[in-house]
Design a protein around this motif. Structure first.
Motif, PDB file in Angstrom:
ATOM      1  N   SER A   3       0.650  -0.951   0.432  1.00 37.01           N
ATOM      2  CA  SER A   3      -0.280   0.629   0.217  1.00 37.01           C
ATOM      3  C   SER A   3       0.933   1.690   0.016  1.00 37.01           C
ATOM      4  O   SER A   3       1.673   1.435   1.049  1.00 37.01           O
ATOM      5  N   LYS A   4       0.631   2.806  -0.665  1.00 41.67           N
ATOM      6  CA  LYS A   4       1.199   3.503  -1.192  1.00 41.67           C
ATOM      7  C   LYS A   4       0.930   4.529  -0.221  1.00 41.67           C
ATOM      8  O   LYS A   4       1.535   5.377   0.444  1.00 41.67           O
ATOM      9  N   SER A   5      -0.801   4.128   0.320  1.00 42.10           N
ATOM     10  CA  SER A   5      -1.288   5.178   1.345  1.00 42.10           C
ATOM     11  C   SER A   5      -0.731   4.895   2.942  1.00 42.10           C
ATOM     12  O   SER A   5      -0.851   5.859   3.061  1.00 42.10           O
ATOM     13  N   ASP A   6      -0.343   3.670   2.896  1.00 34.56           N
ATOM     14  CA  ASP A   6      -0.138   3.358   4.374  1.00 34.56           C
ATOM     15  C   ASP A   6       1.009   3.720   4.947  1.00 34.56           C
ATOM     16  O   ASP A   6       1.992   4.244   4.519  1.00 34.56           O
ATOM     17  N   PRO A   7       1.003   4.365   6.051  1.00 30.59           N
ATOM     18  CA  PRO A   7       2.161   5.301   6.531  1.00 30.59           C
ATOM     19  C   PRO A   7       3.218   4.561   6.431  1.00 30.59           C
ATOM     20  O   PRO A   7       5.081   4.785   6.767  1.00 30.59           O
ATOM     21  N   ALA A   8       3.225   2.874   7.164  1.00 29.13           N
ATOM     22  CA  ALA A   8       3.936   2.524   7.413  1.00 29.13           C
ATOM     23  C   ALA A   8       4.704   1.755   6.247  1.00 29.13           C
ATOM     24  O   ALA A   8       4.056   1.178   5.103  1.00 29.13           O
ATOM     25  N   ASP A   9       6.202   2.084   6.146  1.00 28.93           N
ATOM     26  CA  ASP A   9       7.074   2.350   5.569  1.00 28.93           C
ATOM     27  C   ASP A   9       7.127   0.825   4.978  1.00 28.93           C
ATOM     28  O   ASP A   9       7.903   0.012   3.347  1.00 28.93           O
ATOM     29  N   GLY A  10       6.736  -0.512   5.614  1.00 26.10           N
ATOM     30  CA  GLY A  10       7.267  -1.957   5.697  1.00 26.10           C
ATOM     31  C   GLY A  10       5.659  -2.062   4.311  1.00 26.10           C
ATOM     32  O   GLY A  10       5.504  -3.427   3.785  1.00 26.10           O
ATOM     33  N   SER A  11       4.836  -1.471   4.248  1.00 18.50           N
ATOM     34  CA  SER A  11       3.852  -1.623   3.843  1.00 18.50           C
ATOM     35  C   SER A  11       3.952  -1.781   2.421  1.00 18.50           C
ATOM     36  O   SER A  11       3.150  -1.576   1.195  1.00 18.50           O
ATOM     37  N   ARG A  12       4.870  -1.429   1.810  1.00 19.57           N
ATOM     38  CA  ARG A  12       5.196  -1.013   0.163  1.00 19.57           C
ATOM     39  C   ARG A  12       6.712  -1.170   0.045  1.00 19.57           C
ATOM     40  O   ARG A  12       7.370  -0.727   0.576  1.00 19.57           O
ATOM     41  N   ILE A  13       7.072  -1.093  -1.662  1.00 17.72           N
ATOM     42  CA  ILE A  13       8.572  -1.305  -1.966  1.00 17.72           C
ATOM     43  C   ILE A  13       8.579  -0.108  -2.543  1.00 17.72           C
ATOM     44  O   ILE A  13       7.483  -0.055  -3.610  1.00 17.72           O
ATOM     45  N   ASN A  14       9.273   0.500  -2.134  1.00 18.33           N
ATOM     46  CA  ASN A  14       9.822   1.863  -2.750  1.00 18.33           C
ATOM     47  C   ASN A  14      10.744   1.595  -3.810  1.00 18.33           C
ATOM     48  O   ASN A  14      11.543   1.043  -4.138  1.00 18.33           O
ATOM     49  N   VAL A  15      10.542   2.499  -4.530  1.00 11.47           N
ATOM     50  CA  VAL A  15      11.515   2.829  -6.014  1.00 11.47           C
ATOM     51  C   VAL A  15      13.117   2.200  -5.841  1.00 11.47           C
ATOM     52  O   VAL A  15      13.643   1.576  -6.767  1.00 11.47           O
ATOM     53  N   LEU A  16      13.532   3.124  -4.822  1.00 13.38           N
ATOM     54  CA  LEU A  16      14.720   3.307  -4.229  1.00 13.38           C
ATOM     55  C   LEU A  16      15.578   1.711  -3.255  1.00 13.38           C
ATOM     56  O   LEU A  16      16.640   2.320  -2.921  1.00 13.38           O
ATOM     57  N   ASP A  17      14.225   1.290  -2.382  1.00 11.97           N
ATOM     58  CA  ASP A  17      14.755   0.250  -1.845  1.00 11.97           C
ATOM     59  C   ASP A  17      15.926  -0.171  -2.353  1.00 11.97           C
ATOM     60  O   ASP A  17      15.661  -0.520  -3.566  1.00 11.97           O
ATOM     61  N   PRO A  18      16.719  -0.280  -1.219  1.00 10.43           N
ATOM     62  CA  PRO A  18      17.899  -1.337  -1.659  1.00 10.43           C
ATOM     63  C   PRO A  18      17.712  -2.724  -1.997  1.00 10.43           C
ATOM     64  O   PRO A  18      16.013  -3.113  -1.533  1.00 10.43           O
ATOM     65  N   PRO A  19      17.879  -3.797  -2.848  1.00  5.82           N
ATOM     66  CA  PRO A  19      17.690  -5.053  -2.839  1.00  5.82           C
ATOM     67  C   PRO A  19      17.437  -5.928  -1.500  1.00  5.82           C
ATOM     68  O   PRO A  19      16.566  -6.603  -1.708  1.00  5.82           O
ATOM     69  N   GLU A  20      18.475  -5.860  -0.363  1.00  4.13           N
ATOM     70  CA  GLU A  20      18.160  -6.433   0.515  1.00  4.13           C
ATOM     71  C   GLU A  20      17.560  -6.388   1.240  1.00  4.13           C
ATOM     72  O   GLU A  20      16.589  -6.835   1.869  1.00  4.13           O
ATOM     73  N   VAL A  21      16.411  -4.462   1.356  1.00  2.00           N
ATOM     74  CA  VAL A  21      14.880  -4.563   1.632  1.00  2.00           C
ATOM     75  C   VAL A  21      14.186  -4.549   0.529  1.00  2.00           C
ATOM     76  O   VAL A  21      13.200  -5.304   1.701  1.00  2.00           O
ATOM     77  N   ILE A  22      13.942  -5.049  -0.702  1.00  2.00           N
ATOM     78  CA  ILE A  22      12.788  -4.880  -0.587  1.00  2.00           C
ATOM     79  C   ILE A  22      12.757  -6.890  -0.963  1.00  2.00           C
ATOM     80  O   ILE A  22      11.233  -7.170  -0.533  1.00  2.00           O
ATOM     81  N   ARG A  23      13.635  -7.433  -1.006  1.00  2.00           N
ATOM     82  CA  ARG A  23      14.011  -8.956  -0.121  1.00  2.00           C
ATOM     83  C   ARG A  23      12.995  -9.186   0.688  1.00  2.00           C
ATOM     84  O   ARG A  23      12.341 -10.279   1.329  1.00  2.00           O
ATOM     85  N   ASP A  24      13.355  -8.421   1.510  1.00  3.85           N
ATOM     86  CA  ASP A  24      13.047  -8.433   3.350  1.00  3.85           C
ATOM     87  C   ASP A  24      11.301  -8.249   3.697  1.00  3.85           C
ATOM     88  O   ASP A  24      10.484  -8.997   4.304  1.00  3.85           O
ATOM     89  N   LYS A  25      11.229  -7.572   2.350  1.00  3.96           N
ATOM     90  CA  LYS A  25       9.718  -7.002   2.205  1.00  3.96           C
ATOM     91  C   LYS A  25       8.685  -7.994   1.753  1.00  3.96           C
ATOM     92  O   LYS A  25       7.240  -7.929   2.760  1.00  3.96           O
ATOM     93  N   ILE A  26       9.429  -8.323   1.264  1.00  2.73           N
ATOM     94  CA  ILE A  26       8.652  -9.665   0.161  1.00  2.73           C
ATOM     95  C   ILE A  26       8.245 -10.797   0.684  1.00  2.73           C
ATOM     96  O   ILE A  26       7.893 -11.455   1.087  1.00  2.73           O
ATOM     97  N   LYS A  27       9.562 -11.275   1.615  1.00  3.10           N
ATOM     98  CA  LYS A  27       9.737 -12.530   2.519  1.00  3.10           C
ATOM     99  C   LYS A  27       8.260 -12.057   3.068  1.00  3.10           C
ATOM    100  O   LYS A  27       7.794 -13.183   4.410  1.00  3.10           O
ATOM    101  N   ARG A  28       8.444 -10.857   4.073  1.00  2.00           N
ATOM    102  CA  ARG A  28       7.306 -11.235   5.393  1.00  2.00           C
ATOM    103  C   ARG A  28       6.180 -10.381   4.688  1.00  2.00           C
ATOM    104  O   ARG A  28       5.559 -10.234   5.547  1.00  2.00           O
ATOM    105  N   CYS A  29       5.721 -10.712   3.828  1.00  2.00           N
ATOM    106  CA  CYS A  29       4.336 -10.520   3.035  1.00  2.00           C
ATOM    107  C   CYS A  29       3.361 -11.291   3.177  1.00  2.00           C
ATOM    108  O   CYS A  29       4.068 -12.513   4.096  1.00  2.00           O
ATOM    109  N   LYS A  30       2.145 -10.656   3.958  1.00  7.66           N
ATOM    110  CA  LYS A  30       1.413 -11.471   4.014  1.00  7.66           C
ATOM    111  C   LYS A  30       0.637 -12.645   3.238  1.00  7.66           C
ATOM    112  O   LYS A  30       0.645 -12.406   2.217  1.00  7.66           O
TER     113      LYS A  30
END
Length: 128
Positions: A3-30
């Motif tokens: 979600s781009k409207s959720d204030p929590a950064d973990g709720s979305r993948i940002n264009v400039l997120d480093p690869p390790e952050v992207i992988r972690d966010k996807i790993k934690r997806c419900k």
């Protein structure tokens, strides 16, 4: 769900997120405990959401082609595949961003040109 409207950064993948952050966010997806990955099952919105992201970062591929590739995967197999696809899709964008940000002269020139153009339009608007 991302979600781009959720204030929590973990709720979305940002264009400039480093690869390790992207992988972690996807790993934690419900996700659910059901086997396989499928599209358009109203009881599995997480599956549809992650498949939509996967399709979005692979232009030119059909839903059928993607589904054939992933339909029998478990989430532990699909999420790393999704993360790799997102990272690969964003890599050239991130690289170009870094190049532009590193060139201060270019940035100043573009900002000045934009300001001059805006000033010209504003002047015409105020006069007219």
């Amino acid at each position: 769900k991302m979600s781009k409207s959720d204030p929590a950064d973990g709720s979305r993948i940002n264009v400039l997120d480093p690869p390790e952050v992207i992988r972690d966010k996807i790993k934690r997806c419900k996700t659910d405990a059901l086997p396989g990955v499928e599209w358009d099952n109203p009881e599995r919105p997480e599956s549809t959401n992650l498949l939509n992201i996967y399709a979005a970062v692979q232009p030119g591929r059909t839903r059928e082609d993607i589904l054939e590739e992933v339909k029998d995967m478990k989430w532990g197999e699909f999420k790393p595949l999704l993360a790799d696809a997102v990272v690969a899709h964003l890599e050239p964008i991130q690289k170009r961003y870094a190049e532009v940000r590193a060139d201060e002269e270019y940035l100043r020139r573009v900002l000045k040109e934009g300001a001059d153009a805006a000033d010209e339009i504003a002047s015409r608007t105020l006069k007219g």
